[in-house]
Design an enzyme around this catalytic site. Structure first.
Site, mmCIF file in Angstrom:
data_model
loop_
_atom_site.group_PDB
_atom_site.id
_atom_site.type_symbol
_atom_site.label_atom_id
_atom_site.label_comp_id
_atom_site.label_asym_id
_atom_site.label_seq_id
_atom_site.Cartn_x
_atom_site.Cartn_y
_atom_site.Cartn_z
ATOM 1 N N SER A 255 0.844 -1.189 0.000
ATOM 2 C CA SER A 255 0.000 0.000 0.000
ATOM 3 C C SER A 255 0.878 1.236 0.000
ATOM 4 O O SER A 255 2.008 1.214 0.476
ATOM 5 C CB SER A 255 -0.922 0.002 1.213
ATOM 6 O OG SER A 255 -0.342 0.765 2.237
ATOM 7 N N LYS A 256 0.303 2.303 -0.561
ATOM 8 C CA LYS A 256 1.120 3.506 -0.734
ATOM 9 C C LYS A 256 1.520 4.123 0.599
ATOM 10 O O LYS A 256 2.417 4.946 0.649
ATOM 11 C CB LYS A 256 0.409 4.511 -1.638
ATOM 12 C CG LYS A 256 -0.846 5.082 -1.072
ATOM 13 C CD LYS A 256 -1.525 5.979 -2.087
ATOM 14 C CE LYS A 256 -2.843 6.463 -1.527
ATOM 15 N NZ LYS A 256 -3.736 6.997 -2.526
ATOM 16 N N ARG A 257 0.865 3.711 1.672
ATOM 17 C CA ARG A 257 1.288 4.227 2.972
ATOM 18 C C ARG A 257 2.673 3.698 3.323
ATOM 19 O O ARG A 257 3.440 4.362 3.991
ATOM 20 C CB ARG A 257 0.286 3.841 4.056
ATOM 21 C CG ARG A 257 -0.866 4.825 4.181
ATOM 22 C CD ARG A 257 -1.794 4.457 5.311
ATOM 23 N NE ARG A 257 -2.424 3.176 5.074
ATOM 24 C CZ ARG A 257 -3.491 2.996 4.314
ATOM 25 N NH1 ARG A 257 -4.050 4.043 3.746
ATOM 26 N NH2 ARG A 257 -4.005 1.808 4.115
ATOM 27 N N LYS A 471 7.167 11.981 2.757
ATOM 28 C CA LYS A 471 7.272 10.915 3.769
ATOM 29 C C LYS A 471 8.701 10.811 4.300
ATOM 30 O O LYS A 471 8.909 10.670 5.499
ATOM 31 C CB LYS A 471 6.855 9.569 3.145
ATOM 32 C CG LYS A 471 5.372 9.380 3.257
ATOM 33 C CD LYS A 471 4.835 7.992 3.030
ATOM 34 C CE LYS A 471 5.581 7.085 2.123
ATOM 35 N NZ LYS A 471 4.776 5.967 1.638
#
Ligand code: GLU
Length: 488
Positions: A255-257, A471
């Site tokens: 997932s992009k998280r 991030k």
């Protein structure tokens, strides 16, 4: 057109940046079609009008083209079973919904969103999975007519057997049995007249003569609804194949998280499409160590749908890096390498636009790599020192980075104007001036406080690279906050 071989499709929804998982499924279908002498087609599933955008559709097409896959039919190339975009087929679904109503396989439901929410709430409180309780199943024909005449809004739901189970054979999972009482009375046509995914997907697969449906395992639980629709319409159902999802090394869903998942991220960083496809293709085939470097033709040769790899698809970025390096060094001629590099640098006009933005900021051309190099580089080398000169404290900087990252996710369109407006909105939300919010972002994007105009740079870098840089910046700044706290 091949009329004998299988027909398979990739059916992406244009609701976000095209995902590596979409390309993984597309590649499986493509290899399957090639191997079996069939056709691979592209259909855009944009029935979710609130989340689908033309920009994302374009990105899906661009990403799939970048991979080198080709499709025999699709919204861009046409074909005998078009249109290939579901929003352009809206009128085609209505008669089928009517047929189900007439045959008693579906019913109109007038429940309001408030009632459905209360129902779900009560089910949750009772520890039951949320599922439509069938209230409107019992309306008489007269009641339905009068509600319709009174202009009450309604959806069309499918009826589901109350007993037994749906048993089917999946080409990857083998025999599957799902009890009918775990299947919801799925909405087929929404209040606005648009079909849901399930309805449009089955009708289109039938009309487009799809013989094999290969897709991610997250759709396995939907198969009973789909099989039931095939039965209701008395159509032959396709063969289903549900592929395991790509996972992180810790087995969590990609997932992009956690990791960048957008194709645009990998192309921006200079991965070669051949290397990415080679990497994804290895998830399907069984090969010995030392045989990993494979072209598309070689992948196709080794691909055997009856003997798929059982290893599971783990997104091992080091392996991708290793394959990419080998592709660059071993598979490209010097001329190819130069041409590919120039093509990569010009992606999304970033070179030309970056130079235009730089012109007023330099006195010698040799300053360009320092000033604008961040538009191309993979890593802008952020360390605590990069953020040390800011007027905001590390805790404030962290709040800015995190808030900006979360709020930018909500942008439906990505361009200088929308970024500008969003960052102004974030500043208001944080109760800070825009000129306080932007310096940490300059550093996060470029590694330096002296660089090109921020909004333009973010637009050129693209969503996925911006997300990743924010991030990384947040991780670096969080370490500063942590260090400060432990020093107290
Ligand atoms: N539109 C669905 C998706 O985006 C397609 C699933 C399917 O292949 O049936 O994943």
């Amino acid at each position: 057109m091949n009329t004998h071989g299988p027909r398979v499709r990739i059916a992406p929804s244009p609701t976000g940046e095209p995902h590596v998982g979409t390309v993984y499924i597309a590649l499986f279908n493509y290899l399957f079609a090639k191997k079996m002498g069939g056709e691979f087609i592209l259909r855009i599933e944009d029935t979710d009008a609130t989340r689908s955008t033309p920009e994302f559709e374009q990105k899906v097409l661009d990403a799939l083209k970048w991979t080198g896959l080709t499709w025999a039919e699709g919204p861009d190339v046409g074909g005998p079973y078009g249109p290939y975009r579901q929003s352009d087929r809206k009128e085609m679904y209505q008669p089928y919904a009517q047929e189900l109503l007439d045959k008693g396989h579906a019913f109109r439901c007038f429940c309001t969103p408030e009632r459905l929410e209360q129902m779900r709430e009560a089910q949750r409180a009772a520890g039951k999975p949320p599922k439509y309780d069938g209230l409107c199943l019992h309306l008489t024909a007269e009641e339905v007519t009068s509600k319709m005449a009174a202009g009450e809004s309604s959806v069309i739901r499918m009826k589901i057997p109350t007993e037994g189970s749906c048993d089917f054979h999946d080409g990857v999972y083998g025999d599957v049995s799902i009890p009918w009482d775990s299947v919801d009375m799925q909405v087929l046509i929404k209040g606005d007249g648009m079909p849901t995914y399930h309805m449009a997907n089955v009708i289109d697969d039938h009309l487009m003569k799809i013989t094999h449906v290969a897709r991610g395992e997250e759709w396995l639980a939907s198969v009973p609804k789909h099989i039931l629709l095939y039965r209701y319409f008395e159509w032959e159902q396709p063969v289903f194949m549900h592929l395991s999802l790509i996972r992180n090394a810790d087995k969590s869903k990609l997932s992009k998280r956690k990791n960048p998942t957008s194709i645009s991220y990998y192309s921006a960083l200079g991965y070669l499409p051949e290397a990415l496809m080679n990497f994804l293709g290895l998830f399907f085939i069984q090969i010995a160590e030392g045989e990993e470097l494979l072209t598309m033709d070689e992948l196709c040769e080794k691909f055997d749908p009856d003997n798929l790899s059982k290893a599971g698809a783990i997104f091992d970025i080091q392996k991708l890096d290793w394959l990419n390096g080998r592709w660059i060094r071993e598979k490209l001629s010097p001329e190819d390498f130069v041409a590919r590099t120039l093509e990569w640098a010009s992606e999304n006009n970033r070179l030309t636009e970056g130079l235009k933005l730089s012109q007023s900021r330099i006195s010698k051309l040799g300053e360009l790599p320092q000033l604008a190099g961040f538009l191309l580089s993979n890593d802008v080398g952020l360390t605590p020192a990069s953020f040390a000169g800011l007027k905001t404290s590390p805790a404030e900087t962290l709040e800015i980075l995190n808030t900006v990252q979360a709020d930018l996710e909500k942008l439906m369109e990505w361009n200088v104007e929308t970024i500008d407006a969003e960052l102004r909105a974030v500043s208001d939300k944080l109760g800070k001036k825009l000129r306080v919010v932007t310096p940490p972002l300059f550093v996060a994007m470029s590694g330096s406080s002296r660089s090109l105009p921020l909004f333009d740079s973010m637009a050129l870098l693209g969503r996925s690279v911006v997300r990743q840089r924010l991030k990384i910046a947040a991780t670096v700044v969080a370490s500063m906050v942590g260090a400060q706290e432990s020093g107290k």
